[in-house]
Design an enzyme around this catalytic site. Structure first.
Site, short mmCIF file in Angstrom:
data_model
loop_
_atom_site.label_atom_id
_atom_site.label_comp_id
_atom_site.label_asym_id
_atom_site.label_seq_id
_atom_site.Cartn_x
_atom_site.Cartn_y
_atom_site.Cartn_z
NE ARG A 147 82.13 14.07 13.81
CZ ARG A 147 81.52 14.36 12.66
NH1 ARG A 147 81.93 15.37 11.92
NH2 ARG A 147 80.51 13.64 12.23
CE1 TYR A 159 75.07 15.76 5.94
CE2 TYR A 159 76.48 16.74 7.60
CZ TYR A 159 76.28 16.30 6.30
OH TYR A 159 77.29 16.40 5.38
CG ASP A 210 80.72 18.74 12.46
OD1 ASP A 210 80.32 19.92 12.45
OD2 ASP A 210 81.15 18.16 11.45
CD GLU A 236 83.82 19.98 12.33
OE1 GLU A 236 84.32 19.10 13.06
OE2 GLU A 236 83.52 19.79 11.14
CD GLU A 262 82.95 20.31 7.37
OE1 GLU A 262 83.59 19.81 8.29
OE2 GLU A 262 81.91 19.82 6.91
NE ARG A 283 86.18 20.82 10.43
CZ ARG A 283 86.72 19.62 10.27
NH1 ARG A 283 87.87 19.33 10.80
NH2 ARG A 283 86.10 18.71 9.53
CD GLU A 339 86.83 15.04 9.67
OE1 GLU A 339 86.98 16.15 9.10
OE2 GLU A 339 85.72 14.50 9.78
CD1 TRP A 402 70.61 26.28 10.35
CD2 TRP A 402 71.24 24.72 8.91
NE1 TRP A 402 69.93 25.15 10.64
CE2 TRP A 402 70.29 24.17 9.79
CE3 TRP A 402 71.78 23.91 7.90
CZ2 TRP A 402 69.86 22.85 9.69
CZ3 TRP A 402 71.34 22.61 7.81
CH2 TRP A 402 70.39 22.09 8.70
O1 KDG Z 1 80.95 16.44 2.19
C1 KDG Z 1 80.50 16.78 3.45
C2 KDG Z 1 81.23 16.01 4.51
O2 KDG Z 1 82.62 16.02 4.26
C3 KDG Z 1 80.96 16.55 5.86
O3 KDG Z 1 79.65 16.27 6.21
C4 KDG Z 1 81.83 15.92 6.90
O4 KDG Z 1 81.24 17.63 8.45
C5 KDG Z 1 81.99 16.76 8.09
C6 KDG Z 1 83.19 16.51 8.86
O5 KDG Z 1 83.43 17.27 9.79
O6 KDG Z 1 83.91 15.57 8.55
MG MG Z 2 82.27 18.99 9.80
#
Ligand code: KDG
Ligand code: MG
Length: 402
Positions: A147, A159, A210, A236, A262, A283, A339, A402
């Protein structure tokens, strides 16, 4: 066999983890992960105050019945705290059953379908050259899927991109920090990043990216289209997924594969996404999705619609969840990828484990149960530390939509 007791252990070996240990009258115990990043104590309290008293005296082999009892019996269904707590119980029970029958959990799920689980690593950089260096380092370590994320020019703190020399860890100790975000700058930058990364990595390496839910559907459609020349394994979380039909719009415009989920905690979060074939990879993982019992149903449903698993595996999911995900991924037919964000050495010391990585694949090991132990004496020296995920605002200060 009977459950004689259970307790929650909250510990912070570089980051916080909420762990459930269930004991039985035969001396066999099981471990389950209930970590919910930034809300760890809510799950701990849910388990201690409301779940553990209902477990004592039950047959730990009755995994399906206990799952249904905790899910349906509570009246209040779903939600990340509830489902992480149920997952902790469920995974601990699978661990107990594997140990009692002297077999790894993947055998209880149908046996190995493959020799290992393809995993993807994280390559990060504050800019494109650093991201490319990081890709090369991961190729040298043997990863086949990577990634790629890089700092967006003009956005001071992107982020998911760690500060220089630091491991990836989105949660920060203390109260939440705030950062500024610009979608316009990001949309201009992402295709440039992948043009450079694809040309450096060559065509064989799987590349992932991501988006962290930061776009609207039409913006995500544009991004997916602009990334098509770079042949991504997946894009993602392009948009927040509360509005499931938003994905229909993305799908109309791009063939870049999509992974999401996720932050899901229930099959019902993904139902429309799967049955309409709006996504390619799910995910939602074992700890946040309600455990192995819940994910087995979701994965089987997804298999009918050509949707594969691509479970979340960031460091805020403990080695217990990593092990559970690897047993699960080794066994099911529609496994896609897992992952892998390695834990720190201290986390690994608190949770010694049987799973291994070699040549791009991970294997859960053949120890009975999950193959994860817990050094409770070490854990006791590492108390909980308040920590939160950061909050993002747009450039004018508005909280992001978001
Ligand atoms: O707790 C949040 C993280 O697990 C996240 O930011 C990680 O987006 C993430 C990823 O794809 O691993
Ligand atoms: Mg993620």
């Amino acid at each position: 066999m009977k459950i004689t007791g259970a307790r929650v252990i909250v510990t912070s070996p570089d980051r916080n983890f909420t762990t459930l240990r269930i004991d039985t009258d035969e001396g066999i115990y099981g471990l389950g992960d209930g970590t919910l990043n930034g809300r760890e104590l809510a799950v701990a309290s849910y388990l201690t105050e409301h779940v553990i008293p209902c477990l004592v005296g039950r047959d730990p082999f009755a995994i399906e019945d206990i799952w249904q009892y905790l899910y349906r019996g509570a009246y209040w269904r779903r939600g990340p705290v509830t489902m992480s707590a149920i997952a902790a119980v469920d995974v601990a029970l699978w661990d107990i059953k594997g140990k009692a029958l002297n077999t790894p959990v993947y055998n209880l799920l149908g046996g190995a379908s493959r020799h290992g689980c393809l995993v993807y690593a994280h390559a990060n950089g504050s800019d494109i050259p650093e991201a490319i260096d990081s890709i090369q380092q991961h190729i040298d370590l043997g990863y086949l899927a990577i990634r790629a994320q890089a700092g967006v020019p003009g956005v001071s703190s992107s982020y998911g991109v760690p500060k220089a020399g630091k491991p990836y860890e989105p949660a920060e100790r203390g109260l939440p920090t705030e950062s500024l975000w610009s979608t316009e700058k990001y949309l201009r930058f992402a295709p440039r990043l992948f043009e450079a990364v694809r040309s450096a990595a060559g065509e064989e390496i799987h590349l992932l990216h991501d988006v962290h839910h930061r776009l609207t559907p039409i913006q995500a459609a544009r991004l997916g289209k602009s990334l098509e020349p770079y042949d991504l394994f997946w894009m993602e979380d392009p948009v927040p997924a509360e509005l499931q039909e938003g994905f229909a719009l993305i799908r109309q415009h791009t063939t870049t594969p999509i992974a999401t989920g996720e932050v899901f905690n229930s099959f019902h979060d993904a139902h429309d996404l799967i049955r309409n074939q709006w996504i390619d990879y799910l995910r939602m993982t074992i700890v946040h999705g309600g455990g192995i019992t819940a994910l087995k149903k979701a994965a089987d449903f997804a298999s009918v619609y050509h949707v594969k698993t691509g479970f979340h595996g960031a460091t805020d999911l403990s080695p217990i969840t990593m092990a559970a995900a690897l047993h699960f991924g080794l066994a099911i037919h529609n496994f896609g990828i897992q992952e892998h964000m390695p834990h720190t050495a201290l986390t690994d010391s608190v949770f010694p484990h049987a799973y291994t990585f070699a040549d791009g694949y991970m294997h859960p090991g053949d120890a009975p149960g999950l193959g994860v132990e817990m050094d409770e004496a070490l854990a006791a020296t590492l108390p909980y530390q308040r920590a939160y995920l950061p909050v993002a605002r747009q450039m004018d200060g508005t909280l992001t939509d978001w």
